[in-house]
Design a protein around this motif. Structure first.
Motif, mmCIF file in Angstrom:
data_model
loop_
_atom_site.group_PDB
_atom_site.id
_atom_site.type_symbol
_atom_site.label_atom_id
_atom_site.label_comp_id
_atom_site.label_asym_id
_atom_site.label_seq_id
_atom_site.Cartn_x
_atom_site.Cartn_y
_atom_site.Cartn_z
ATOM 1 N N PHE A 1 0.860 -1.174 0.000
ATOM 2 C CA PHE A 1 0.000 0.000 0.000
ATOM 3 C C PHE A 1 0.901 1.230 0.000
ATOM 4 N N VAL A 2 0.468 2.275 -0.672
ATOM 5 C CA VAL A 2 1.209 3.532 -0.724
ATOM 6 C C VAL A 2 0.338 4.634 -0.133
ATOM 7 N N THR A 3 0.891 5.398 0.801
ATOM 8 C CA THR A 3 0.108 6.457 1.422
ATOM 9 C C THR A 3 1.041 7.574 1.881
ATOM 10 N N THR A 4 0.537 8.426 2.773
ATOM 11 C CA THR A 4 1.293 9.577 3.267
ATOM 12 C C THR A 4 1.524 9.444 4.770
ATOM 13 N N ARG A 5 2.415 10.259 5.301
ATOM 14 C CA ARG A 5 2.695 10.224 6.737
ATOM 15 C C ARG A 5 1.454 10.612 7.548
ATOM 16 N N GLN A 6 0.657 11.530 7.024
ATOM 17 C CA GLN A 6 -0.547 11.951 7.742
ATOM 18 C C GLN A 6 -1.536 10.786 7.880
ATOM 19 N N MET A 7 -1.718 10.006 6.800
ATOM 20 C CA MET A 7 -2.614 8.858 6.864
ATOM 21 C C MET A 7 -2.021 7.748 7.725
ATOM 22 N N LEU A 8 -0.721 7.621 7.730
ATOM 23 C CA LEU A 8 -0.074 6.623 8.575
ATOM 24 C C LEU A 8 -0.343 6.901 10.050
ATOM 25 N N GLU A 9 -0.314 8.159 10.440
ATOM 26 C CA GLU A 9 -0.607 8.495 11.832
ATOM 27 C C GLU A 9 -1.994 7.991 12.221
ATOM 28 N N ARG A 10 -2.968 8.170 11.344
ATOM 29 C CA ARG A 10 -4.336 7.711 11.632
ATOM 30 C C ARG A 10 -4.389 6.184 11.700
ATOM 31 N N LEU A 11 -3.662 5.517 10.793
ATOM 32 C CA LEU A 11 -3.654 4.055 10.791
ATOM 33 C C LEU A 11 -3.044 3.505 12.077
ATOM 34 N N LEU A 12 -1.939 4.074 12.528
ATOM 35 C CA LEU A 12 -1.290 3.589 13.744
ATOM 36 C C LEU A 12 -2.185 3.769 14.967
ATOM 37 N N GLU A 13 -2.923 4.861 14.999
ATOM 38 C CA GLU A 13 -3.840 5.073 16.122
ATOM 39 C C GLU A 13 -4.917 3.990 16.155
ATOM 40 N N LEU A 14 -5.387 3.554 14.976
ATOM 41 C CA LEU A 14 -6.391 2.489 14.905
ATOM 42 C C LEU A 14 -5.803 1.127 15.270
ATOM 43 N N ALA A 15 -4.535 0.909 14.910
ATOM 44 C CA ALA A 15 -3.937 -0.433 15.016
ATOM 45 C C ALA A 15 -3.361 -0.745 16.385
ATOM 46 N N GLN A 16 -3.275 0.235 17.261
ATOM 47 C CA GLN A 16 -2.524 0.064 18.494
ATOM 48 C C GLN A 16 -2.978 -1.129 19.327
ATOM 49 N N GLY A 17 -4.282 -1.382 19.391
ATOM 50 C CA GLY A 17 -4.787 -2.468 20.230
ATOM 51 C C GLY A 17 -4.604 -3.853 19.639
ATOM 52 N N ASP A 18 -4.302 -3.949 18.352
ATOM 53 C CA ASP A 18 -4.244 -5.245 17.667
ATOM 54 C C ASP A 18 -2.833 -5.690 17.299
ATOM 55 N N TYR A 19 -1.839 -4.838 17.510
ATOM 56 C CA TYR A 19 -0.496 -5.141 17.031
ATOM 57 C C TYR A 19 0.573 -4.840 18.081
ATOM 58 N N PHE A 20 1.645 -5.638 18.022
ATOM 59 C CA PHE A 20 2.875 -5.354 18.752
ATOM 60 C C PHE A 20 3.803 -4.572 17.824
ATOM 61 N N ALA A 21 4.730 -3.815 18.395
ATOM 62 C CA ALA A 21 5.772 -3.144 17.623
ATOM 63 C C ALA A 21 7.111 -3.808 17.929
#
Length: 250
Positions: free
Chosen positions: A31-51
């Protein structure tokens, strides 16, 4: 909220804990996106993923050099949609100072197989590398030269079921070793979902919500196309157009 702040809030996973998520024979979706959209994605993913965390670091610097034949045989295979296409690269994990020679083969069923060995340099003429290339690459070792060098920072997420990895690449830079042209990719973000087959992936629904759609992106091929005006780009034109739009709006 900055990407670094968001990623610091994820639960960590170590390299040892990730051993079961190697995915050396896998399906890849980019997938190709921008840093601004990545910030939103990470906020959604926090509960489902480890880093992934190594020595307290979660956004690792990668240093990669791609080899190809003198006449760009691997580039042209990809550009023309050839099945069972291959790439060979040397990748250095800067934080751990580990370097691997890797050969990737994508077959006509969409699966990617990766073979790699640890190395200490990019000299192709020692016996171990020549043997490895002879076993796994359908191009001759004596025709290979370095073509493309890139840097990027990578965040690696692992779902809680440990059935997939999500790699997120930012701050991408290309340096063409044949033309000496350099390009910085600014706001561009490359996301890659790596999983065994079609197992359930929590992030796919999040990506759909954000209207981030699958979009192929080969770092070697896109980098070569953007830094060498003499290469054919027919099949890559739509992707190059999408990338340039992101860069212009940065």
């Amino acid at each position: 909220m900055p990407i670094e702040t968001i990623i610091s809030q994820f639960d960590p996973i170590t390299l040892a804990e990730m051993k079961s998520v190697k995915l050396m024979n896998r399906t890849d979706t980019k997938f190709v996106t921008t840093r601004q959209m990545l910030e939103r994605l990470l906020e959604l993913a926090q509960g489902d993923y480890f880093a992934q965390e190594i020595d307290g670091e979660r956004n690792m610097l990668y240093d990669t050099t791609y080899f190809d034949t003198r006449d760009y045989g691997m580039y042209h295979e990809h550009q023309t949609g050839h099945t069972n296409r291959q790439k060979i690269r040397f990748r250095t994990y800067v934080s751990s100072n580990l370097q691997f020679m890797e050969i990737k083969t994508k077959n006509n069923h969409g699966r990617t197989k990766k073979k790699r060995i640890e190395v200490h340099d990019m000299n192709l003429h020692d016996d171990e590398k020549r043997l490895f290339i002879g076993q796994h690459l359908h191009f001759g070792v004596d025709d290979l030269i370095p073509h493309m060098h890139n840097y990027f920072h990578r965040i690696t997420l692992v779902n809680r079921g440990k059935t997939e990895r999500l790699t997120i690449d930012t701050s991408l830079e290309f340096n063409n070793l044949q033309t000496n042209v350099h390009r910085e990719m600014g706001n561009l973000v490359i996301i890659e979902l790596k999983r065994d087959g079609l197992v359930f992936s929590p992030v796919l629904e999040m990506l759909r919500q954000l209207r981030i759609h699958p979009h192929g992106f080969s770092k070697y091929c896109m980098g070569a196309a953007m830094t060498n005006n003499h290469l054919l780009v027919n099949q890559f034109k739509p992707k190059l157009h999408d990338i340039e739009k992101i860069l212009i709006n940065y």
